[in-house]
Motif scaffolding. Structure first.
Motif, short mmCIF file in Angstrom:
data_model
loop_
_atom_site.label_atom_id
_atom_site.label_comp_id
_atom_site.label_asym_id
_atom_site.label_seq_id
_atom_site.Cartn_x
_atom_site.Cartn_y
_atom_site.Cartn_z
N PHE A 89 69.54 -3.90 70.17
CA PHE A 89 69.90 -3.55 68.80
C PHE A 89 71.33 -3.05 68.72
CE2 PHE A 89 65.54 -4.02 67.92
CZ PHE A 89 65.26 -3.79 66.57
N SER A 90 71.95 -3.22 67.55
CA SER A 90 73.21 -2.55 67.23
C SER A 90 72.88 -1.31 66.42
CB SER A 90 74.13 -3.47 66.43
OG SER A 90 74.46 -4.61 67.18
N PHE A 91 73.40 -0.15 66.81
CA PHE A 91 73.08 1.11 66.15
C PHE A 91 74.34 1.79 65.62
CE2 PHE A 91 69.30 1.42 69.18
CZ PHE A 91 68.35 1.21 68.19
N VAL A 92 74.15 2.60 64.58
CA VAL A 92 75.18 3.53 64.13
C VAL A 92 74.48 4.85 63.82
CG1 VAL A 92 75.07 2.78 61.70
CG2 VAL A 92 77.14 3.88 62.57
N GLU A 93 75.09 5.95 64.26
CA GLU A 93 74.45 7.26 64.11
C GLU A 93 74.61 7.78 62.68
OE1 GLU A 93 74.76 11.85 65.92
OE2 GLU A 93 76.09 10.25 66.67
N LEU A 94 73.56 8.47 62.19
CA LEU A 94 73.64 9.17 60.90
C LEU A 94 74.19 10.56 61.19
CD1 LEU A 94 70.22 8.20 59.24
CD2 LEU A 94 72.30 6.85 59.50
N THR A 95 75.51 10.69 61.14
CA THR A 95 76.15 11.94 61.55
C THR A 95 76.07 13.02 60.47
OG1 THR A 95 78.24 11.01 60.77
CG2 THR A 95 77.77 10.83 63.12
N GLU B 48 68.09 16.86 66.71
CA GLU B 48 67.52 15.54 66.46
C GLU B 48 68.63 14.58 66.01
OE1 GLU B 48 62.87 16.03 65.44
OE2 GLU B 48 64.19 15.98 63.69
N ILE B 49 68.57 13.37 66.53
CA ILE B 49 69.53 12.33 66.16
C ILE B 49 68.78 11.16 65.54
CG2 ILE B 49 71.03 10.52 67.10
CD1 ILE B 49 72.22 12.53 68.96
N TYR B 50 69.28 10.69 64.39
CA TYR B 50 68.74 9.50 63.74
C TYR B 50 69.83 8.43 63.71
CZ TYR B 50 64.50 11.84 62.13
OH TYR B 50 63.29 12.49 62.07
N VAL B 51 69.40 7.17 63.79
CA VAL B 51 70.33 6.05 63.76
C VAL B 51 69.82 4.98 62.79
CG1 VAL B 51 71.21 6.37 66.10
CG2 VAL B 51 69.17 4.95 65.73
N LEU B 52 70.75 4.14 62.34
CA LEU B 52 70.42 2.91 61.62
C LEU B 52 70.66 1.77 62.59
CD1 LEU B 52 69.81 1.24 59.03
CD2 LEU B 52 72.28 1.30 58.57
N GLY B 53 69.67 0.87 62.72
CA GLY B 53 69.79 -0.21 63.69
C GLY B 53 69.56 -1.58 63.07
N ALA B 54 70.14 -2.60 63.72
CA ALA B 54 69.97 -3.98 63.29
C ALA B 54 69.74 -4.87 64.50
CB ALA B 54 71.19 -4.46 62.51
N PHE B 55 68.81 -5.82 64.35
CA PHE B 55 68.61 -6.84 65.38
C PHE B 55 68.37 -8.18 64.70
CE2 PHE B 55 65.83 -9.45 68.13
CZ PHE B 55 66.69 -9.58 69.23
N ASP B 56 69.12 -9.19 65.16
CA ASP B 56 69.00 -10.54 64.61
C ASP B 56 69.03 -11.50 65.78
OD1 ASP B 56 69.13 -12.92 63.23
OD2 ASP B 56 70.98 -12.47 62.14
N GLY B 57 67.83 -11.87 66.26
CA GLY B 57 67.83 -12.73 67.45
C GLY B 57 66.42 -13.09 67.90
N LEU B 58 66.37 -13.81 69.00
CA LEU B 58 65.11 -14.28 69.57
C LEU B 58 64.56 -13.24 70.55
CD1 LEU B 58 63.20 -16.80 69.64
CD2 LEU B 58 64.46 -17.49 71.70
N HIS B 59 63.36 -12.75 70.27
CA HIS B 59 62.68 -11.87 71.22
C HIS B 59 62.07 -12.76 72.31
CE1 HIS B 59 60.29 -8.43 72.62
NE2 HIS B 59 59.33 -9.31 72.81
N VAL B 60 62.25 -12.39 73.60
CA VAL B 60 61.86 -13.32 74.68
C VAL B 60 60.93 -12.69 75.71
CG1 VAL B 60 63.92 -14.75 74.45
CG2 VAL B 60 63.98 -12.77 75.97
N VAL B 61 60.43 -11.49 75.47
CA VAL B 61 59.55 -10.85 76.46
C VAL B 61 58.12 -10.81 75.91
CG1 VAL B 61 59.07 -8.73 77.73
CG2 VAL B 61 61.43 -9.48 77.40
N GLU B 62 57.16 -11.23 76.73
CA GLU B 62 55.75 -11.29 76.31
C GLU B 62 55.59 -12.10 75.02
OE1 GLU B 62 54.42 -7.02 78.28
OE2 GLU B 62 54.58 -7.18 76.11
#
Length: 478
Positions: free
Chosen positions: A328-334, A362-376
């Protein structure tokens, strides 16, 4: 002679003012809905002199709006599509209204250097309006470009004619020229350019992209400007005929601003007979000002303040983390509240939020994933997620977490999904669900209906793009 000390002082002042200009966090935007003075008969050719007389009448009205916007402190004003001469022309009858608009790279201020190119009375007038009022001016007009038989696509009359937006900066310099790519079905007088133009320009109050009317319904150039080129504000001259229940101007243009996470300055023409009204200044979290009036025949000016940098934080200070084998690509909610965005591939995720109280541990982030999952198993995902990290170490973000302490007063999560199969998830501390506390709006945003009753573990829009899955196999990959 001027004392050297004064020269040095003025130079320092110039540097300081330039530095200050770079730090504008907000700016004042204006749009003008214009009731266009129309030609009596667009089927009958007129002389260039007659064409200019009609355009001067409309520009005189726009001038009043531009001066008033400047008086109210506006940095930029957008005027409508077809706002200078109207619509429903043929190729022949529109021709006297067209000017040969040069590429902005020529570095030209028509107001200060009027004879440099072919006769351009409209460009000169618009340039002077911008320069004399120290305001960026956005207008729509017609461009003509000669061509010949060496170009196999050259029209039989030997010229291309383009529906064109122009932008002049506060010095009157031509800084942008955009040829409309997605012409409306009735625009037989114009050609569309060979390629979509991704036109952007930068100012001290943010980055801007521009397109016109029907362009908003297509991927190019609209989505590219907002998602990939990540401009802060879209400029949108339009001649929009309202079409309920889904495509009324104020309705759809505000929705697009929210869905794409950008400011959106929409200037519509005003014509009650043709159901044309609806202009607005829209931000990602909702309209700042808008106008819709089917009763009055006069134009209307909107002026309001906007945040300069909607998407400036996209992928800034971003980092990678693994969620169930996916990178994932993340950015922190600072901050405890705000608007963040993150992009991966074609997916851009936007989050507006406000924490009840931000716990320091506590740290929270916003994440994005755009792709093929390949495990299991192999399957294509597009995911936008707000989630709590396992520890205060950013490298822990994406690892399994079961407990949290931070509640959210509000959240609004959206993404530029390529699939319609998007599943909303909200999970609270202790792995608890949140019945009745969130909803998905018609524009795709996942929002909280109330302050969360428990601390938040994760909020997600989990998209499955089935068409991108690899061919079916007998068993999942090891």
């Amino acid at each position: 002679a001027v004392p050297l000390g004064l020269v040095g002082a003025s130079a320092v002042l110039l540097v300081l003012s330039a530095l200050g200009a770079c730090a504008l966090d907000t700016y004042v935007a204006a749009v003008y809905e214009h009731n266009v003075i129309l030609s009596e008969d667009t089927e009958v050719p007129v002389s260039p002199e007659e064409a200019l007389m009609l355009m001067e009448k409309n520009i005189a009205i726009l001038e009043v709006a531009i001066k008033e916007a400047a008086r109210q402190g506006a940095h930029i004003i957008v005027t409508p599509e077809d706002g200078i001469y109207g619509w429903a022309f043929t190729r022949e009858t529109i021709y006297p209204y067209l000017e040969d608009i040069p590429d902005p790279q020529v570095d030209w201020i028509p107001c200060a250097d009027p004879g440099r190119f072919a006769p351009s009375p409209v460009l000169e007038r618009l340039s002077c309006l911008a320069r004399n009022n120290s305001i960026y001016v956005v207008a729509n007009m017609g461009d003509k470009k000669a061509c010949n038989s060496s170009d196999p696509k050259c029209p039989s009359d030997g010229r291309y004619q383009y529906n064109t937006n122009v932008v002049f900066d506060s010095e009157g310099k031509l800084v942008a020229r955009y040829h409309k790519y997605n012409l409306f079905v009735t625009e037989k007088q114009f050609n569309y350019p060979k390629d979509p133009g991704f036109v952007t320009f930068n100012t001290s109050f943010g980055s801007f992209g521009i397109f016109t009317c029907a362009d908003i319904l297509y991927h190019d150039p609209a989505v590219v400007l907002a998602s990939r080129l990540q401009v802060d504000t879209i400029l949108f001259p339009t001649a929009w005929v309202n079409t309920l229940p889904l495509l009324s101007a104020v309705q759809f243009h505000s929705a697009w601003a929210m869905g794409m996470g950008v400011n959106f300055l929409s200037a519509n023409t005003h014509n009650c007979t043709l159901e044309m009204t609806g202009s607005g200044i829209y931000a990602p979290d909702g309209p700042r000002a808008y106008y819709y009036n089917t009763e009055m025949d006069n134009g209307h000016l909107l002026v309001t303040e906007l945040s300069s940098h909607q998407t400036a934080s996209i992928n800034k200070h971003s980092f990678n983390g693994v969620v169930y084998h996916d990178l994932f690509s993340f950015v922190e909610l600072t901050e405890s509240k705000g608007h963040r965005a993150i992009c991966q591939q074609d997916l851009c995720c936007h989050l507006s939020y406000k924490m009840v109280k931000k716990h320091q541990d506590e740290i929270y982030v916003l994440g994005a994933f755009d792709g093929l999952h390949v495990v299991e198993g192999e399957y294509y995902l597009q995911v936008c997620t707000l989630l709590k990290c396992l520890s205060t170490n950013l490298s822990s973000c994406g690892q399994p977490v079961e407990m949290a302490q931070t509640k959210f007063e509000m959240f609004s999560l959206s993404g530029t999904f390529g699939t319609s199969y998007v599943f909303p998830e909200v999970l609270y501390s202790g792995v608890q669900l949140a019945p009745g506390e969130f909803e998905v709006l018609t524009d795709g945003r996942l929002i909280s209906r109330t302050t969360t009753s428990k601390p938040v573990l994760s909020v997600a829009l989990f998209g499955r793009w089935y068409e991108k899955d690899p061919p079916h196999t007998a068993q999942a990959s090891p």
